[in-house]
Design an enzyme around this catalytic site. Structure first.
Site, PDB file in Angstrom:
ATOM      1  N   HIS A  51     -31.629  -1.041  56.974  1.00  0.00           N
ATOM      2  CA  HIS A  51     -32.064  -1.919  55.888  1.00  0.00           C
ATOM      3  C   HIS A  51     -31.250  -3.198  55.965  1.00  0.00           C
ATOM      4  CE1 HIS A  51     -33.735  -3.042  51.961  1.00  0.00           C
ATOM      5  NE2 HIS A  51     -32.546  -3.606  51.771  1.00  0.00           N
ATOM      6  N   CYS A  52     -31.915  -4.326  56.059  1.00  0.00           N
ATOM      7  CA  CYS A  52     -31.246  -5.617  56.219  1.00  0.00           C
ATOM      8  C   CYS A  52     -31.192  -6.337  54.872  1.00  0.00           C
ATOM      9  CB  CYS A  52     -31.984  -6.478  57.257  1.00  0.00           C
ATOM     10  SG  CYS A  52     -31.172  -8.053  57.588  1.00  0.00           S
ATOM     11  N   VAL A  53     -29.982  -6.490  54.321  1.00  0.00           N
ATOM     12  CA  VAL A  53     -29.846  -7.169  53.032  1.00  0.00           C
ATOM     13  C   VAL A  53     -30.173  -8.654  53.153  1.00  0.00           C
ATOM     14  CG1 VAL A  53     -28.145  -5.526  52.161  1.00  0.00           C
ATOM     15  CG2 VAL A  53     -27.373  -7.560  53.407  1.00  0.00           C
TER      16      VAL A  53
END
Length: 363
Positions: free
Chosen positions: A144-146
């Site tokens: 998951h890429c913030v």
């Protein structure tokens, strides 16, 4: 040195915010990192846009024709790829679940059949993972890429790789272009006798401090690009390694667990063809997976003994009794090189699979 000190403090402040956004554990950042909050994405876009706003109008009149041809594309492409990364989802839904179940076979090492997602309540396809931030199961979950408010998975990994490449090119190209323009400023404002004295480090930095403060917009952005280019390049190199190894970021953590088990002498290996009742890999129908493996692994502190039953959905052993007589065919695994990763198809096929292209079938 006053203006230069201000420039350095601004760059260090931006770098600190970037570091905290990536690795921070402060409460406010912990909240941001564990919710799909737009602040990090806004910070990312703002950093790109504001840097280009300061750099391009000042640098444009001094660029050669070839730079004026390439710069618009290099500048615009990251924004296009960020958009594609954000809006393209890799979620597994009831509508595409059957198709996702056929995307990859279970290797019975990292991924096992029969496991259900406790939130989505359907069977988990191989190489998928439930994301608590996106609140969905993600196909071929990488991470998951913030920065992008989205999970990187099967459908947008190609855009993510392209984004890393485009950012690396933008920052490296921008650093070299900025250095070229600042060198012109140096030739104009620094007398030749001082240029000749730049062999010493102290004089070198003092003169460049004068040049950067004289051309503050280009100097500040160039320094910022110089500091952030290695970070973008490092992410690109890491994901290139993941493609080469045939795994995702999520899977690299799982393989690390197996490595610890191998080092602790807890992994035993045998050939499925020699073990009665050993489960076969899932058949993907008309398009069988290109790589098969005859391995079967179990985790235990002793080799399998009489009375064991292999679990149908994992690499664990269920014992009815354990009289202590070891079963032939099982050997302790001493190296990760002895374990086959069926998702590793060779670099080019790994790359094609990562970006959603069909891979070459071997059988």
């Amino acid at each position: 040195m006053g203006p230069l000190r201000t420039v350095v403090l601004v760059i260090l402040g931006i770098s600190s915010l970037t570091f905290i956004a990536l690795f921070g554990r402060l409460p406010v950042f912990s909240y941001i990192l564990h919710e799909n909050h737009p602040l990090v994405l806004i910070f990312f876009l703002g950093l790109l846009a504001i840097g280009e706003y300061f750099f391009l109008p000042t640098a444009w009149p001094w660029m050669s024709s070839i730079h004026k041809f390439w710069v618009p594309g290099v500048v615009i492409l990251p924004f296009v790829l960020i958009y594609k990364c954000v809006v393209t989802k890799s979620f597994i839904t009831s509508q595409n679940h059957d198709e996702e179940m056929k995307r990859y076979p279970y290797d019975r090492v990292l991924f096992h059949p029969g496991q259900r997602c406790r939130t989505c309540h359907f069977l988990k396809p191989a190489r998928s993972k439930h994301c608590n931030i996106c609140r969905a199961c993600v196909s071929r979950h990488d991470h998951h890429c913030v920065w992008l408010m989205n999970c990187i998975g099967a459908n947008n990994y190609v855009y993510f790789l392209s984004l890393l490449l485009s950012l690396s090119v933008l920052l490296t190209y921008g650093t070299l272009l900025g250095y070229s323009l600042l060198s012109q400023t140096l030739q104009e404002i620094v007398p030749s006798e001082y240029q000749a004295a730049m062999k010493g480090w102290k004089m070198y930095f003092n003169i460049w401090a004068v040049v950067i403060t004289a051309d503050a917009k280009i100097g500040t952005v160039t320094l910022l690009m110089l500091m952030t280019a290695p970070l973008a390049a490092a992410f690109l190199v890491y994901h290139t390694y993941l493609v080469w190894a045939g795994m995702t970021t999520n899977e690299s953590a799982k393989w690390s667990d197996w490595k610890c088990d191998v080092e602790d002498k807890l992994v035993f290996k045998a050939k499925r063809s020699q073990i009665p009742g050993a489960p076969r890999y899932m058949d993907l129908g008309d398009q069988p997976w290109p790589v098969d493996s005859d391995q079967i692994l179990v985790l235990d502190d002793e080799p399998p003994a009489d009375g064991y039953i292999l679990s149908t959905d994992s690499n664990f052993i269920k014992y009815h009794s354990r009289p202590g007589a070891p079963v032939d065919g099982w050997e302790r695994t001493d190296s990760m090189g002895d374990i086959v990763n069926i998702y590793d198809l060779g670099f080019w096929n790994n790359l094609k699979d990562s970006v959603g292209l069909p891979v070459r079938r071997k059988w």
